[in-house]
Design a protein around this motif. Structure first.
Motif, short mmCIF file in Angstrom:
data_model
loop_
_atom_site.label_atom_id
_atom_site.label_comp_id
_atom_site.label_asym_id
_atom_site.label_seq_id
_atom_site.Cartn_x
_atom_site.Cartn_y
_atom_site.Cartn_z
N GLY A 70 0.81 -1.21 0.00
CA GLY A 70 0.00 0.00 0.00
C GLY A 70 0.84 1.26 0.00
N ALA A 71 1.93 1.26 0.78
CA ALA A 71 2.80 2.42 0.83
C ALA A 71 3.47 2.66 -0.52
N TYR A 72 3.87 1.57 -1.17
CA TYR A 72 4.45 1.73 -2.50
C TYR A 72 3.47 2.40 -3.45
N LEU A 73 2.22 1.96 -3.40
CA LEU A 73 1.19 2.53 -4.27
C LEU A 73 1.05 4.03 -4.00
N SER A 74 1.04 4.42 -2.72
CA SER A 74 0.94 5.84 -2.37
C SER A 74 2.12 6.61 -2.94
N TRP A 75 3.32 6.05 -2.77
CA TRP A 75 4.52 6.80 -3.11
C TRP A 75 4.77 6.89 -4.60
N VAL A 76 4.41 5.88 -5.35
CA VAL A 76 4.60 5.99 -6.79
C VAL A 76 3.62 7.02 -7.36
N LEU A 77 2.43 7.12 -6.76
CA LEU A 77 1.47 8.15 -7.17
C LEU A 77 2.01 9.54 -6.84
N LEU A 78 2.57 9.70 -5.63
CA LEU A 78 3.11 10.99 -5.22
C LEU A 78 4.30 11.39 -6.09
N ALA A 79 5.17 10.44 -6.39
CA ALA A 79 6.36 10.73 -7.19
C ALA A 79 5.97 11.22 -8.59
N ALA A 80 5.03 10.54 -9.23
CA ALA A 80 4.59 10.94 -10.56
C ALA A 80 3.88 12.29 -10.52
N GLU A 81 3.08 12.51 -9.48
CA GLU A 81 2.33 13.76 -9.37
C GLU A 81 3.25 14.97 -9.22
N ILE A 82 4.32 14.83 -8.45
CA ILE A 82 5.21 15.98 -8.23
C ILE A 82 5.93 16.35 -9.52
N LEU A 83 6.35 15.36 -10.31
CA LEU A 83 6.98 15.65 -11.60
C LEU A 83 5.98 16.30 -12.56
N PHE A 84 4.77 15.76 -12.59
CA PHE A 84 3.72 16.30 -13.46
C PHE A 84 3.42 17.76 -13.14
N SER A 85 3.23 18.04 -11.85
CA SER A 85 2.89 19.41 -11.44
C SER A 85 4.02 20.38 -11.74
N ALA A 86 5.26 19.96 -11.48
CA ALA A 86 6.40 20.81 -11.78
C ALA A 86 6.54 21.07 -13.27
N SER A 87 6.20 20.08 -14.10
CA SER A 87 6.26 20.25 -15.53
C SER A 87 5.17 21.20 -16.02
N LYS A 88 3.96 21.05 -15.48
CA LYS A 88 2.87 21.95 -15.85
C LYS A 88 3.20 23.38 -15.47
N ASP A 89 4.02 23.53 -14.45
CA ASP A 89 4.42 24.86 -13.97
C ASP A 89 5.72 25.33 -14.62
N GLU A 90 6.17 24.60 -15.64
CA GLU A 90 7.34 24.95 -16.45
C GLU A 90 8.65 24.92 -15.67
N THR A 91 8.72 24.06 -14.64
CA THR A 91 9.96 23.90 -13.89
C THR A 91 10.66 22.62 -14.26
N MET A 92 9.94 21.66 -14.79
CA MET A 92 10.49 20.41 -15.32
C MET A 92 10.23 20.38 -16.84
N PRO A 93 10.94 19.53 -17.58
CA PRO A 93 10.73 19.45 -19.03
C PRO A 93 9.28 19.16 -19.41
N ARG A 94 8.87 19.62 -20.58
CA ARG A 94 7.47 19.53 -21.01
C ARG A 94 6.96 18.11 -21.12
N PHE A 95 7.82 17.18 -21.50
CA PHE A 95 7.34 15.82 -21.75
C PHE A 95 6.75 15.19 -20.50
N LEU A 96 7.14 15.68 -19.30
CA LEU A 96 6.65 15.11 -18.05
C LEU A 96 5.22 15.55 -17.74
N ALA A 97 4.68 16.48 -18.52
CA ALA A 97 3.30 16.92 -18.31
C ALA A 97 2.29 16.11 -19.12
N HIS A 98 2.77 15.10 -19.81
CA HIS A 98 1.86 14.29 -20.65
C HIS A 98 0.96 13.41 -19.79
#
Length: 476
Positions: free
Chosen positions: A296-324
């Motif tokens: 269960g913890a793994y499931l939580s953390w892989v979701l959190l890890a992907a979400e932080i990259l996605f949000s940073a990309s949408k905010d133009e702090t990470m490369p664009r491809f991570l916002a897909h």
């Protein structure tokens, strides 16, 4: 973003994200981790410090979710809003690294647990263990690609399931508690002095950070909340409930086995404690509970890890491809990058003698800077008075909380020591490549003047870490 708007999380789901993120591998290793470092007195002292410090951090997440509701993916967004693009990027990178390293530790502990019954898994770092972990990794990857809402709902069910064996452990060990054994363990050693206890407490600091990582789970998923007010309350209540479990598991274990015996237990050490009380079936019981918990913890953390990259990309702090996002609204590119890096670290565990300890320490080290920046942002808001124009009393209360949180998180960085900071730089320095790609995509200058100095420190630290590892001056 339409799919994100449709996938709304209830208060229960948000709190499950907090509890599910914090209750993972760490709690099942507490008897051994604390037994190696301190006795009950030092443990009580350590949990008091960690409890107050993390409680203030929980209050800060609650306050910021209310005062800055426009900032999604809190732990990253707060750092960027307060201290600029590059420090915001480093916060996102540090949090993402902590999340994926935490996932590595979960896989290692799952296989180490199975190693109790199937020697081919060893301590979780054998070839067979890595192959099986890899199969599990990509099976979960495929499941998550089917949809965030479905994965979060499964996480909520697993969170409730994994609390049950922990509660039963507390009840059984509580009835078996021996006051004489507890008294013999109390001071943690022959020497009774402030210096001795202070050293014992410091030795537990990274452990306490590791088990509290995830307190920001609801904040990271704030864009999915049905009611933004639920984010802060879910964080606070989830933290208080988990703190009670952590303290009880730690302290009650000192009443079952002497400290040297606790220190010698194999992880998951809760299994050894329960086995000492009820016999071999206790180890099996705890091991099954751990497998549910860590899954269960793994499931939580892989979701959190992907979400932080996605949000940073949408905010133009990470490369664009991570916002897909895929057709199910899952940040698929961020998920692929996360799990590919987890796969690399799983292979590297073959060359680490104490793979779980290494992953635990690196996870704790990488989360320190993001936590410090959140606390510092809260203090900055109070200091400037932003959002406090008509609330002077709230400003005084929040100043007190933010100041304690800043002192606590700064103390954690000090307690981690130079070695762990340098190892963190080995990720922060090279990881800056992602930031440079993002800035180039936007045709913007890479660094402001002050940011150039921060990057120089990270780059120098990375060089020192790599050379230290290659020459053997830094060991892991």
């Amino acid at each position: 973003m339409e799919r994100a708007q449709q996938q709304r999380f209830s208060f229960t789901t948000l709190m499950a994200m907090v509890v599910g993120s914090m209750v993972g591998a760490g709690i099942f290793s507490l008897p051994q981790a604390f037994g190696r470092a301190t006795g009950p007195f030092g443990a009580i002292f350590a949990w008091a410090i960690a409890g107050v410090g993390m409680l203030m951090l929980a209050f800060i997440f609650q306050t910021l979710s209310r005062r800055k509701p426009e900032l999604d993916a809190g732990i990253y967004a707060y750092a960027k809003a307060g201290f600029g693009n590059y420090l915001g990027f480093l916060s996102a990178l540090g949090y993402w690294s902590a999340a994926l390293l935490g996932n590595v530790s979960y896989f290692v502990l799952i296989k180490s647990t199975l190693g109790l019954f199937f020697p081919v898994f060893g301590d979780g770092n054998t070839v067979v263990a890595v192959v099986v972990s890899s199969i599990l990794l990509w099976t979960m990857h495929v499941m998550i690609l089917r949809g965030i809402r479905e994965a979060a709902a499964l996480n909520r069910i697993v969170t409730f399931a994994k609390i049950i064996p922990i509660l039963l452990f507390i009840v059984v060990v509580g009835f078996a508690f021996d006051a004489e054994i507890f008294a013999a363990n109390f001071w943690g050693g022959e020497e009774v002095s402030f210096q001795s206890v202070a050293g014992q407490v410091r030795a537990t600091m990274l452990v306490t950070v590791f088990v509290f990582v995830g307190i920001e789970g609801a904040s990271v998923y704030s864009r999915y909340a049905r009611n933004r007010g639920d984010v802060g309350l879910a964080t606070l209540l989830g933290f208080l409930g988990v703190l009670c479990l952590l303290v009880l598991v730690t302290i009650l274990s000192y009443g079952v086995l002497l400290r040297p015996d606790l220190a010698a237990l194999r992880n998951p050490s809760m299994a050894g404690v329960l086995e000492a009380v009820v016999g071999p079936w206790g180890a099996v019981f705890v091991s099954v509970g751990l497998l549910i918990s860590v899954g269960g913890a793994y499931l939580s953390w892989v979701l959190l890890a992907a979400e932080i990259l996605f949000s940073a990309s949408k905010d133009e702090t990470m490369p664009r491809f991570l916002a897909h996002e895929n057709r199910n609204g899952v940040p698929s590119s961020a998920l692929w990058l996360t799990n590919l890096v987890v796969q690399v670290f799983l292979v590297l565990t073959l060359f680490a003698e104490y793979a779980f300890t290494l992953a635990l320490e690196l996870t704790s080290s990488m989360i320190l800077i993001p936590y410090f920046l959140v606390a510092a942002y809260a203090l900055k808001l109070v200091w400037t008075g932003e959002t406090y124009g008509a609330d002077p009393e709230g400003r005084r209360n929040d100043f007190f909380r933010a100041a304690i949180a800043v002192i606590y998180t700064a103390g954690l960085i000090y307690a981690a020591g130079a070695k762990h900071l340098v190892l963190s730089a080995a990720i922060y320095g090279p990881g800056t490549i992602l930031y440079l790609i993002a800035r180039r995509e936007q045709n913007r200058q890479a660094f402001a003047k002050a940011e150039t100095l921060v990057f120089a420190v990270a780059a120098i630290g990375a060089v020192i870490a790599i050379l230290g590892l290659l020459t053997g001056r830094i060991t892991v």
